[in-house]
Design an enzyme around this catalytic site. Structure first.
Site, short mmCIF file in Angstrom:
data_model
loop_
_atom_site.label_atom_id
_atom_site.label_comp_id
_atom_site.label_asym_id
_atom_site.label_seq_id
_atom_site.Cartn_x
_atom_site.Cartn_y
_atom_site.Cartn_z
NE ARG A 1 -9.39 11.46 10.22
CZ ARG A 1 -8.66 10.62 9.48
NH1 ARG A 1 -9.15 9.48 9.04
NH2 ARG A 1 -7.41 10.92 9.19
CG ASP B 1 -11.72 4.87 6.65
OD1 ASP B 1 -11.07 5.57 7.45
OD2 ASP B 1 -11.56 4.93 5.43
CE LYS C 1 -8.90 3.27 4.20
NZ LYS C 1 -8.99 4.63 3.73
CB SER D 1 -8.02 5.84 8.22
OG SER D 1 -8.41 5.92 6.89
CG HIS E 1 -1.78 1.19 1.33
ND1 HIS E 1 -2.96 1.27 0.62
CD2 HIS E 1 -1.68 2.35 2.00
CE1 HIS E 1 -3.55 2.43 0.86
NE2 HIS E 1 -2.78 3.11 1.70
#
Ligand code: URA
Length: 435
Positions: free
Chosen positions: A168, A161, A187, A183, A82
């Site tokens: 946010r 999220d 995921k 967050s 990621h």
């Protein structure tokens, strides 16, 4: 339990229990805790932070808010990667086939781009016919047949999220490390990742601007991984200038293909090798990242990674001939070269501005439902530290019309700074974080 008391407790910097954190996330997801109380809680977290234990509990509470995926079919060789997002970041397109060629299984769920950063799914959609919408069985079969598949996210993963991120975004609480870390990791975990390699970008074109903050984010995510039994390693990497030369979907696919032939830009090749080597270690294919690098270099010499990309494109319905005929990719009707106004040394290529220009050309979107132009974008042909001569082509702009291209051309010129005094380029890989 009352949300009011938990806001005070967080505001005072006191430790929340597992039950309290689950109460907050469940209540907010179901709607029994209103936005104004959740916003106050996020602001309390912003100022007080959360302990490592509470951050991991928050992550798992977010995972528990929706569906989760599991891939027992793939075993321990499955590794996820990621990136926190950058400009010209086509690393997944290079890395997935490259590590698959070395025997790692890559079953990757990717997203679309937003704002100045691009998304892997958009880049892949530049390949004629390519589908990223496989169902679970098709996805598993694709990975089993070829060793890799990249698809869009399926299922209702981490609804907490989605709701929390939107809140946010409008309450100035996005850039809180425990909130970002939970967050991202929620995921990854919900999508079934057990071994995770993170690329935490830092610099002008990244979410994190300061090395100390990026390092802390990397440490927090690696720590969440350790506490939730997910092997996680992170590299903190430079995003002050775009990665590679190409920014824009079809242009980036073309650059990824060149890189998989061993003819790509040095920074993209180096980053892919570094992240790939970590993935090989995570998958148990090699003992150390150095051995991983050697194995990746060997498979490259045998020409295997480009064949893996061809297999993936074919299995997902795309036209594999794009590999040998890049002209099959979308081509913008208008192009214009940007020339150096004077001789000197490149001292800055402002990644964020370049990302925004690419977006204005049509390569990216402001809102998730916006359409994009797959052919649009730019090539920045110089890197910080390069010597350039007056009149040399330093960038090329591709867009839908002369007016759009002319406007982008002026902005590109001012995003690439050339000076008489050279500067030392920053290293690409700034830190490695593991437990
Ligand atoms: N990316 C995410 O997925 N979450 C954040 O909070 C920030 C960046």
């Amino acid at each position: 339990m009352r949300m009011y008391d938990l806001i005070i407790k967080t505001r005072e910097g006191l430790e929340l229990s597992r039950e309290e954190i689950h109460f907050i996330i469940q209540g907010y997801t179901k709607g029994s805790i209103p936005d104004y109380q959740m916003a106050a809680w996020c602001m309390a977290v912003y100022f007080q932070g959360l302990s490592a234990k509470a951050t991991a509990e928050l992550t798992m509470a977010m995972v528990d808010s929706g569906e989760t995926l599991d891939w027992p079919e793939f075993g321990a060789e499955l590794v996820d990667k990621h990136s926190t997002g950058g400009v010209g970041d086509k690393t997944t397109l290079v890395l997935a086939p490259w590590v698959a060629a070395a025997g790692v299984k890559v079953a990757k769920m990717s997203g679309r781009g937003l704002g100045h950063t691009g998304g892997t799914l958009d880049k892949l959609s530049a390949i004629p016919g390519f589908s990223s919408e496989l169902n679970r069985e098709e996805f598993i079969q694709a990975v089993q047949r070829t060793g890799l598949s990249v698809v869009g996210q399926t299922g209702n993963l981490v609804p907490a999220d989605k709701k929390l991120y939107a809140l946010r975004d409008v309450t100035a609480t996005v850039d809180s490390i425990p909130l970002i870390a939970s967050s991202i990791m929620s995921k990854k975990i919900a999508a079934g990742a057990r071994r995770i390699v993170l690329d935490v970008k830092v610099g002008d074109g990244a979410f994190m601007q300061e090395l100390s903050a990026a390092r802390l984010l990397a440490e927090t995510m690696v720590d969440i991984g350790a506490q939730t039994n997910r092997h996680t390693v992170a590299l903190v990497t430079n995003m002050d200038q775009p990665l590679g030369y190409a920014v824009g979907n079809a242009l980036e696919v073309q650059e990824a293909i060149a890189t998989l032939r061993g003819k790509g830009p040095a920074d993209l090749t180096e980053l892919s090798l570094a992240l790939g080597a970590e993935m090989l270690v995570q998958a148990g294919k090699t003992q150390t990242p150095d051995e991983g690098r050697r194995l990746l270099q060997e498979v490259m010499l045998e020409g295997l990674p480009i064949r893996k990309l061809r297999d993936m494109i074919e299995v997902q319905g795309g036209n594999p001939d794009v590999i040998t005929n890049p002209e099959l990719l979308p081509v913008a009707p208008v192009s214009k070269d940007v020339k150096a106004r004077h001789s000197g040394h490149v001292v800055a290529v402002q990644a964020r501005k370049i990302g925004l220009i690419a977006m204005e050309l049509g390569a990216g979107r402001q809102r998730l439902k916006d359409a994009i132009d797959l052919s649009a974008g730019l090539e920045v042909l110089v890197k910080v530290g390069d010597r350039v001569e007056q009149g040399q082509t330093i960038a090329r702009v591709h867009g839908p019309s002369q007016a759009v291209v002319d406007s982008a051309h002026r902005k590109v010129q001012s995003s690439i700074r050339v000076d008489a005094t050279p500067v030392e380029p920053m290293p690409l890989i700034l830190a490695r974080v593991s437990k």
